[in-house]
Design a protein around this motif. Structure first.
Motif, PDB file in Angstrom:
ATOM      1  N   LEU A  54       0.816  -9.491  -3.131  1.00  0.00           N
ATOM      2  CA  LEU A  54       0.351 -10.675  -2.886  1.00  0.00           C
ATOM      3  C   LEU A  54       0.123 -11.813  -3.744  1.00  0.00           C
ATOM      4  O   LEU A  54      -0.446 -11.506  -4.813  1.00  0.00           O
ATOM      5  CB  LEU A  54      -1.319 -10.086  -2.430  1.00  0.00           C
ATOM      6  N   GLU A  55       0.465 -12.948  -3.138  1.00  0.00           N
ATOM      7  CA  GLU A  55       0.444 -14.080  -4.315  1.00  0.00           C
ATOM      8  C   GLU A  55      -0.975 -14.698  -4.442  1.00  0.00           C
ATOM      9  O   GLU A  55      -1.305 -15.235  -5.518  1.00  0.00           O
ATOM     10  CB  GLU A  55       1.249 -15.083  -3.787  1.00  0.00           C
ATOM     11  N   ARG A  56      -1.990 -14.664  -3.102  1.00  0.00           N
ATOM     12  CA  ARG A  56      -3.275 -15.042  -3.315  1.00  0.00           C
ATOM     13  C   ARG A  56      -4.252 -13.825  -2.637  1.00  0.00           C
ATOM     14  O   ARG A  56      -3.512 -13.156  -1.658  1.00  0.00           O
ATOM     15  CB  ARG A  56      -3.574 -16.440  -2.958  1.00  0.00           C
ATOM     16  N   GLU A  57      -5.268 -13.995  -2.927  1.00  0.00           N
ATOM     17  CA  GLU A  57      -6.189 -12.992  -2.119  1.00  0.00           C
ATOM     18  C   GLU A  57      -6.399 -13.159  -0.641  1.00  0.00           C
ATOM     19  O   GLU A  57      -6.216 -14.201  -0.263  1.00  0.00           O
ATOM     20  CB  GLU A  57      -7.693 -13.107  -2.804  1.00  0.00           C
ATOM     21  N   GLU A  58      -6.584 -12.013  -0.085  1.00  0.00           N
ATOM     22  CA  GLU A  58      -6.389 -12.176   1.559  1.00  0.00           C
ATOM     23  C   GLU A  58      -7.307 -10.987   1.828  1.00  0.00           C
ATOM     24  O   GLU A  58      -7.557  -9.925   1.250  1.00  0.00           O
ATOM     25  CB  GLU A  58      -5.100 -11.609   1.712  1.00  0.00           C
ATOM     26  N   THR A  59      -7.872 -11.396   3.058  1.00  0.00           N
ATOM     27  CA  THR A  59      -8.863 -10.267   3.493  1.00  0.00           C
ATOM     28  C   THR A  59      -8.205  -9.688   4.719  1.00  0.00           C
ATOM     29  O   THR A  59      -7.409 -10.394   5.724  1.00  0.00           O
ATOM     30  CB  THR A  59     -10.215 -11.113   4.023  1.00  0.00           C
ATOM     31  N   ILE A  72      -6.068   1.682  -3.124  1.00  0.00           N
ATOM     32  CA  ILE A  72      -5.050   0.826  -3.952  1.00  0.00           C
ATOM     33  C   ILE A  72      -4.467   1.465  -4.989  1.00  0.00           C
ATOM     34  O   ILE A  72      -5.162   2.151  -5.903  1.00  0.00           O
ATOM     35  CB  ILE A  72      -5.740  -0.477  -4.002  1.00  0.00           C
ATOM     36  N   ASP A  73      -3.015   1.742  -4.851  1.00  0.00           N
ATOM     37  CA  ASP A  73      -2.628   2.659  -6.080  1.00  0.00           C
ATOM     38  C   ASP A  73      -3.437   4.066  -6.205  1.00  0.00           C
ATOM     39  O   ASP A  73      -3.624   4.255  -7.251  1.00  0.00           O
ATOM     40  CB  ASP A  73      -2.410   1.912  -7.146  1.00  0.00           C
ATOM     41  N   TYR A  74      -3.896   4.511  -5.036  1.00  0.00           N
ATOM     42  CA  TYR A  74      -4.606   5.780  -5.165  1.00  0.00           C
ATOM     43  C   TYR A  74      -5.988   5.814  -5.504  1.00  0.00           C
ATOM     44  O   TYR A  74      -6.545   6.782  -5.834  1.00  0.00           O
ATOM     45  CB  TYR A  74      -3.523   6.726  -5.613  1.00  0.00           C
ATOM     46  N   VAL A  75      -6.546   4.561  -5.652  1.00  0.00           N
ATOM     47  CA  VAL A  75      -7.888   4.543  -6.145  1.00  0.00           C
ATOM     48  C   VAL A  75      -8.761   4.122  -4.802  1.00  0.00           C
ATOM     49  O   VAL A  75      -8.282   3.142  -4.194  1.00  0.00           O
ATOM     50  CB  VAL A  75      -8.032   3.387  -7.201  1.00  0.00           C
ATOM     51  N   LEU A  86      -8.320  -8.281  -0.518  1.00  0.00           N
ATOM     52  CA  LEU A  86      -7.528  -7.735  -1.392  1.00  0.00           C
ATOM     53  C   LEU A  86      -7.024  -8.682  -2.307  1.00  0.00           C
ATOM     54  O   LEU A  86      -7.082  -9.968  -2.115  1.00  0.00           O
ATOM     55  CB  LEU A  86      -6.246  -7.314  -0.511  1.00  0.00           C
ATOM     56  N   ARG A  87      -7.297  -8.283  -3.647  1.00  0.00           N
ATOM     57  CA  ARG A  87      -6.916  -9.150  -4.942  1.00  0.00           C
ATOM     58  C   ARG A  87      -5.038  -9.535  -4.867  1.00  0.00           C
ATOM     59  O   ARG A  87      -4.469  -8.497  -4.433  1.00  0.00           O
ATOM     60  CB  ARG A  87      -7.369  -8.579  -6.178  1.00  0.00           C
ATOM     61  N   PRO A  88      -4.864 -10.529  -5.541  1.00  0.00           N
ATOM     62  CA  PRO A  88      -3.230 -10.802  -5.793  1.00  0.00           C
ATOM     63  C   PRO A  88      -2.872  -9.748  -6.448  1.00  0.00           C
ATOM     64  O   PRO A  88      -3.786  -9.126  -7.433  1.00  0.00           O
ATOM     65  CB  PRO A  88      -3.264 -12.254  -6.380  1.00  0.00           C
ATOM     66  N   GLY A  89      -1.462  -9.311  -6.331  1.00  0.00           N
ATOM     67  CA  GLY A  89      -0.836  -8.508  -7.182  1.00  0.00           C
ATOM     68  C   GLY A  89       0.060  -7.619  -6.176  1.00  0.00           C
ATOM     69  O   GLY A  89       0.327  -8.069  -5.272  1.00  0.00           O
ATOM     70  N   THR A  90       0.810  -6.564  -7.044  1.00  0.00           N
ATOM     71  CA  THR A  90       1.671  -5.809  -6.509  1.00  0.00           C
ATOM     72  C   THR A  90       1.168  -4.320  -6.402  1.00  0.00           C
ATOM     73  O   THR A  90       0.919  -3.985  -7.517  1.00  0.00           O
ATOM     74  CB  THR A  90       3.065  -5.898  -7.130  1.00  0.00           C
ATOM     75  N   TYR A  91       1.051  -3.752  -5.453  1.00  0.00           N
ATOM     76  CA  TYR A  91       0.456  -2.634  -5.288  1.00  0.00           C
ATOM     77  C   TYR A  91       0.760  -1.574  -4.135  1.00  0.00           C
ATOM     78  O   TYR A  91       1.137  -2.220  -3.209  1.00  0.00           O
ATOM     79  CB  TYR A  91      -1.002  -2.172  -5.449  1.00  0.00           C
ATOM     80  N   GLU A  92       0.379  -0.238  -3.894  1.00  0.00           N
ATOM     81  CA  GLU A  92       0.539   0.289  -2.791  1.00  0.00           C
ATOM     82  C   GLU A  92      -0.713   0.653  -2.216  1.00  0.00           C
ATOM     83  O   GLU A  92      -1.595   1.286  -2.614  1.00  0.00           O
ATOM     84  CB  GLU A  92       1.068   1.897  -3.077  1.00  0.00           C
ATOM     85  N   LEU A  93      -0.681  -0.050  -1.104  1.00  0.00           N
ATOM     86  CA  LEU A  93      -1.903  -0.040  -0.150  1.00  0.00           C
ATOM     87  C   LEU A  93      -1.759   1.435   0.918  1.00  0.00           C
ATOM     88  O   LEU A  93      -0.797   1.416   1.415  1.00  0.00           O
ATOM     89  CB  LEU A  93      -1.944  -1.165   0.587  1.00  0.00           C
ATOM     90  N   THR A  94      -2.754   2.073   0.873  1.00  0.00           N
ATOM     91  CA  THR A  94      -2.591   3.180   1.585  1.00  0.00           C
ATOM     92  C   THR A  94      -4.071   3.466   2.506  1.00  0.00           C
ATOM     93  O   THR A  94      -5.124   3.136   1.961  1.00  0.00           O
ATOM     94  CB  THR A  94      -2.649   4.562   0.705  1.00  0.00           C
ATOM     95  N   VAL A  95      -3.706   3.698   3.854  1.00  0.00           N
ATOM     96  CA  VAL A  95      -4.900   4.009   4.750  1.00  0.00           C
ATOM     97  C   VAL A  95      -4.764   5.125   5.262  1.00  0.00           C
ATOM     98  O   VAL A  95      -3.902   5.680   5.574  1.00  0.00           O
ATOM     99  CB  VAL A  95      -4.791   2.761   5.855  1.00  0.00           C
ATOM    100  N   TRP A  96      -6.006   6.097   4.905  1.00  0.00           N
ATOM    101  CA  TRP A  96      -5.921   7.624   5.173  1.00  0.00           C
ATOM    102  C   TRP A  96      -6.797   7.702   6.495  1.00  0.00           C
ATOM    103  O   TRP A  96      -7.948   7.111   6.443  1.00  0.00           O
ATOM    104  CB  TRP A  96      -6.699   8.191   4.130  1.00  0.00           C
ATOM    105  N   VAL A  97      -6.196   8.076   7.294  1.00  0.00           N
ATOM    106  CA  VAL A  97      -7.166   8.255   8.370  1.00  0.00           C
ATOM    107  C   VAL A  97      -7.144   9.915   9.029  1.00  0.00           C
ATOM    108  O   VAL A  97      -6.085  10.447   9.091  1.00  0.00           O
ATOM    109  CB  VAL A  97      -6.398   7.797   9.862  1.00  0.00           C
TER     110      VAL A  97
END
Lengths: 687, 687
Positions: A54-59, A72-75, A86-97
């Motif tokens: 993400l270059e800029r924050e995004e909802t 986000i990165d398992y947190v 979501l804050r800018p940056g590079t990370y792994e987004l995970t949704v657990w369902v």
């Protein structure tokens, strides 16, 4: 919002979940009848992941079927999970369902982050695969909302509403399927609905196969029965004086597909047979290809294969093919044959083989490939020391409803295995899995001569039935022989011997089920017996129409009379009067009279070999993934127009053949014209 | 009606279904946090069968969880299925049940036909096994009604109800678990509940780990919060003036088991440690052995093993052991290590080994045996070419939360594998499976010298950490060495070397988690360091009590102060203050101070080897399946009374030992007395 988001889930789980729901809808009178086989459930807890930059924050807005959270990165993100900044940056987004009662699925919508096939999913084994998705592109319409279409219908004709000894009979004019509605329901009391595919069935409170009891408790402008039923007639009885209603209608439920294939000919009865076949197949083509709409309402792999073939000359809907192939296969590990039936495991491979040939859908092949490999491993594991498949005690070796002894090595099963190995070899090649392609090919190549050596009986000029306890059972049936013809196994000479000695031999036990007559008539066409098969179509299917059929039946015995026709399985109305396999004229007329068939996956190459079979003229259109192929034929002229691909038009031997476009070549005792100009009509005069 | 009917279902499905429900109850603030591992579902469609021979007709009443029908010799009964009249005769009665949203189960009650363990069940693979059942003997209380007990509790003490900056704080006086209730709820509006295991946590609206929001919409005499929570304090905020209530209480939820083991001694602090340990274990012993009641509320195999061991010196409840073993193992096929952790697969085998030794429950062994074999096959399949277990990329090689490099072959894992093989060999023998017993024994016997050769470091007098990429990592940790001591692997001489060179060597990296301190303190006791371990118990667990703990914690670092104690995982209140593994004094005091342990399955033979460890006196009772073993010891006298079995009382070397009953034998540098008179008290004076 970009609007490109779609609901996603673990591959095959939608079909497995839907199959479970659909399979549990079979009822017989007061009994709910679950399938006799293992019913898989979808995974209840999965995680979806996506590497985001993400270059800029995004909802992002999230919707899910089940309880869920985001990490986000398992947190773990502790915010309410439906809208997350979501804050800018590079990370792994995970949704657990997790969803205890259905299909876990998510929908994520943001400026740049949208759930789609680029997400990966795991059922928490730490092995991730690309997420699956279909046409669920709206956050408010998750996959659990999947419903077929409905359309109001009303009773019609002189019997639209008639008094019965107990109440009233409503006639919808033809076989249909859906939800009965009562309008202007008043009072409190009990209303009984007795359904009939025939009038006799609806009138038989004691023996009709399906019924509903409505407990009216409050006035209702429109009451819609919650269960879908198959019927032409509804017999209604209001118990006592308590409850009444003004009008009965129904919601017709159907899969919204239109026939793409057409057929018309000089014989109006054959045209009615075509139309009734289309309607019969359409009613049984639903969430999945069902065997019948009244009964069993289940997915049987052997029935599916025939629907798949008919579909290619009518609706050409690949989605229902895919849903069905996934559902009937279920989950690994394989613990039994499909539907417990050895032949039905093989028909699954063979269905996909035809599906692939007609559609060229390599991506679906890739999707199913691991489950093909595991099912084939299960089958091969069960061979005996001679390399033949024999039934284990828990296996059902079916072939057909007919007198036969299926202990030991049944020759028909070995032919189906050989064809399955041929299919697997082709699939493995298409997947670039050359090692398995070779293995399957070698097994196939070794098996065919073994079958011939063990079962070919020169005296009877055919393959005999079985081998059991060291002895050959020389019982001659049509089954192995018609598959040998259809799969083009054995030599040309032996196949001719089979035609004369078995298929056309009236001394051989005749086939009485429409299920196996499908293959028998196809095999007769392969042997050039088009006139004979057309006569058969007219008398057999025409016979049902003469008896007032509006859809084709599970079984038909012309020697029976009256309500005898409706009995089966020891029950007076046990027979299904709307059964998918009853629609086989679609395939026969399309493949052997319009004469269109693919020669390479997806009709890249194809053959058109029309035959009148005693008709004066015929015409029609056969759908392909590359557009229709239109065919016309009368006793002097053939016209063909195709949209794409390269075809060869084959015309039987005669004095002459003159083509408007292209060159006429004499070949194999006939004429051949290459069709390679899309959109142009090739006109050939012959005779 | 005979009244002998009970609810029945497919084996393990109750536990798998319950595990799924329980596992999905973890919440952190607004997030529901499903487990990170694969969560199995029970089978959704099963069939039960029973061969019946009826002399006279009989009406059976049926109840089911799910949709169902009955068939007789595979013919469907179309009657409403809840009361069926059966004709005399001999036939196979089958009940088919499907449940999309839970556990399919049935209850059949008749004069002679009653559902029980004599029925068989299949998940429709045509393989039938005996049906499972527990204590559900009432038609109206099916397994889905399974609930723990509840009991009303109220806030207590000076802080029972105190104003906070936002509302009120309620203090229940000690850590508890259950459902908050609001009495006299009035008005409409939002009420927030913030839970705290500590006061600080409850006061922190922003960081408390669990919270609830109640939308009050109508007056209610008693509103019970639907979610169970772990808390001592509840902080309540009524948003605006809309809603109010008169009183806050709770329903304490617990597994109805009573401690059977007791312990008392001359040190009141040690007695409080015992009592607090019992309460800590009880709170975490629920549907299953959980790791912690606030977090994770999951079933982790490594944590389970410790609870199993503690249970044998306190509640001795074998039901919760069995439920947990089944649940954490899940269904075949095995696709990952248990909880993804290699060590945790091994602890499962080892847990069952201890379970079997303490209970002698051969029937449970037989029940789990197929799943033991398949899990062991999964493990053995993953060995490297040298026969050692190395982590695959998706495996978590855990050992402990501590600095270490777990790539390659980690010695601790090999010791756990060896112990698992030892267990499997014993199980196979008990099952009469002599072939597997030999295989496992041979693998075990080959592995031990391999471990020693690869990892024993003579200079450091211990087993070193690992082997990776062809190199020995000589990092010396306590882990492999304490397991070598506990499992009595290596020579007596080397074990003595380990005690001095590793376990008591302050230069070796110290263990900081209560999880591994459990084994460390046990190993020190095995080395005779009872005085040192008692000091440790008093200072470590006594330290938590000094800080006001009412249950023992997930972790405790005496060097921290104030609310620092409550932080973990980067969150100010992330630490669980009621964690099962915090209760390890139960095992240490029972096994090494009361000194009671089984020598043969189910305490058929046992040892009593009491030690004062610096105390003036101690006494207690250790439960066994054959009744309690009572022990008293002071500085001159030991008293032992057992209910059954044959024991040996071992007394350390001294000048004398005189017994009231039996003969005192000098053995292995001490005295020994055989205890074989049930119910009689053996009094020994020594010194």
């Amino acid at each position: 919002m970009s609007g490109k988001a779609t609901w996603i889930w673990y591959p095959d789980d939608f079909e497995i979940w839907l199959h479970q729901k659909v399979s549990l809808r079979r009822q017989e009178r007061h009994a709910t009848v679950p399938p006799i086989w293992k019913l898989d459930s979808c995974h209840s807890s999965v995680s979806f992941r996506k590497r985001v930059e993400l270059e800029r924050e995004e909802t992002i807005l999230l919707a899910a079927e089940g309880q869920f959270y985001v990490s986000i990165d398992y947190v773990i993100i502790h915010d309410p999970p439906d809208a997350i900044l979501l804050r800018p940056g590079t990370y792994e987004l995970t949704v657990w369902v997790a969803n205890e009662n259905g299909l876990p699925a998510i929908y994520v919508e943001g400026d740049t982050i949208n759930s789609d096939g680029s997400w990966e999913v795991s059922y928490n084994t730490r092995k991730f695969v690309p997420a699956a998705h279909l046409q669920f592109n709206d956050a408010s319409e998750p996959p659990s909302c999947y419903r077929l279409e409905v359309e109001p219908i009303r009773p019609v004709g002189w019997m639209a509403s008639t008094e019965s000894p107990y109440g009233r009979i409503y006639d919808f004019g033809k076989q249909t399927f859906g939800y009965v509605r009562l309008h202007g329901l008043q009072g409190t009391g009990t209303i009984h609905l007795y359904y009939g595919e025939s009038l006799e069935e609806a009138l038989s409170k004691r023996f009709c196969e399906t019924l509903d009891t409505i407990k009216a408790e409050s006035d209702s402008a429109v009451y819609t029965n919650p269960r879908s039923r198959a019927f032409r007639y509804v017999h209604v009885e209001c118990e006592g004086e308590g409850a009444s209603f003004e009008e009965l209608t129904a919601l017709y439920e159907y899969l919204p597909i239109e026939p793409k294939g057409t057929f018309r000919c000089s014989d109006e009865l054959v045209n009615r047979i075509w139309d009734t076949s289309v309607y019969t197949l359409h009613l049984n083509t639903r969430e999945f290809f069902l065997d019948g709409v009244k009964r069993d309402r289940w997915v049987w792999s052997g029935d599916v294969y025939q629907s798949v073939l008919m579909n290619f000359y009518s609706f050409f809907d690949d989605d229902v093919c895919k849903r069905t192939m996934i559902a009937v296969r279920g989950k690994d590990p394989v613990e039994t044959h499909l539907n417990h039936i050895m032949d039905y495991s093989f028909y699954w491979f063979i269905s996909i083989y035809d599906y692939y040939t007609y559609t060229g859908d390599t991506s679906f092949l890739a999707h199913l490939y691991p489950k093909m490999v595991s099912l084939m491993a299960f089958c091969l594991e069960r061979r005996n020391k001679d390399g033949f498949m024999e039934g284990y005690p828990e296996d059902w070796v079916f072939v057909d409803w007919a007198e036969m002894d299926n202990r030991g090595v049944v020759s028909t099963e070995q032919l189906l295995l050989a064809r399955s190995l041929e299919a697997m070899s082709a699939f493995a090649s298409a997947m670039g899995d050359s090692e398995r392609a070779r293995t399957y090919r070698e097994l196939h190549d070794a098996l065919l001569p073994q079958i011939e050596e063990r079962f070919w009986d020169e005296r009877q000029s055919g393959l005999v039935h079985s081998w059991n306890e060291g002895k050959l059972n020389r019982h001659l049936t049509k089954y192995p022989n018609l598959f040998a013809v259809l799969f083009r196994y054995l030599s040309e000479e032996k196949r001719r011997g089979i035609a004369a000695g078995v298929l056309l031999n009236e001394g051989v036990q005749s086939i009485t089920t429409p299920y196996m007559r499908f293959y028998e008539l196809a095999a007769l066409c392969e042997c050039g017996e088009h006139d004979r098969v057309m006569e058969e179509i007219v008398s057999y299917w025409g016979g049902m129409l003469d008896l007032g059929a509006t859809t084709f039946w599970e079984a038909y015995d012309p020697s029976q009379t009256g309500a005898e026709h409706y009995a089966m399985y020891g029950r007076p109305f046990g027979k299904s009067l709307c059964h998918a396999w009853g629609a086989s004229p679609l395939y026969l007329l399309g493949k052997y009279y319009l004469g269109v068939r693919p020669d390479a996956p997806g009709y890249e190459r194809y053959t058109v070999e029309p035959r009148l079979g005693g008709l004066e003229w015929l015409e029609g259109s056969v759908p392909t993934p590359r557009g229709p192929i239109d065919v016309y034929m009368d006793q002097t002229t053939i016209k063909v127009k195709a949209s794409s691909g390269t075809g060869r038009l084959r015309i039987p031997a005669g004095k002459r053949a003159v083509a408007s476009i292209g060159e006429v070549i004499e070949r194999e005792g006939g004429y051949e014209i290459v069709i390679d100009r899309p959109g142009e009509t090739y006109v050939v005069t012959y005779g």
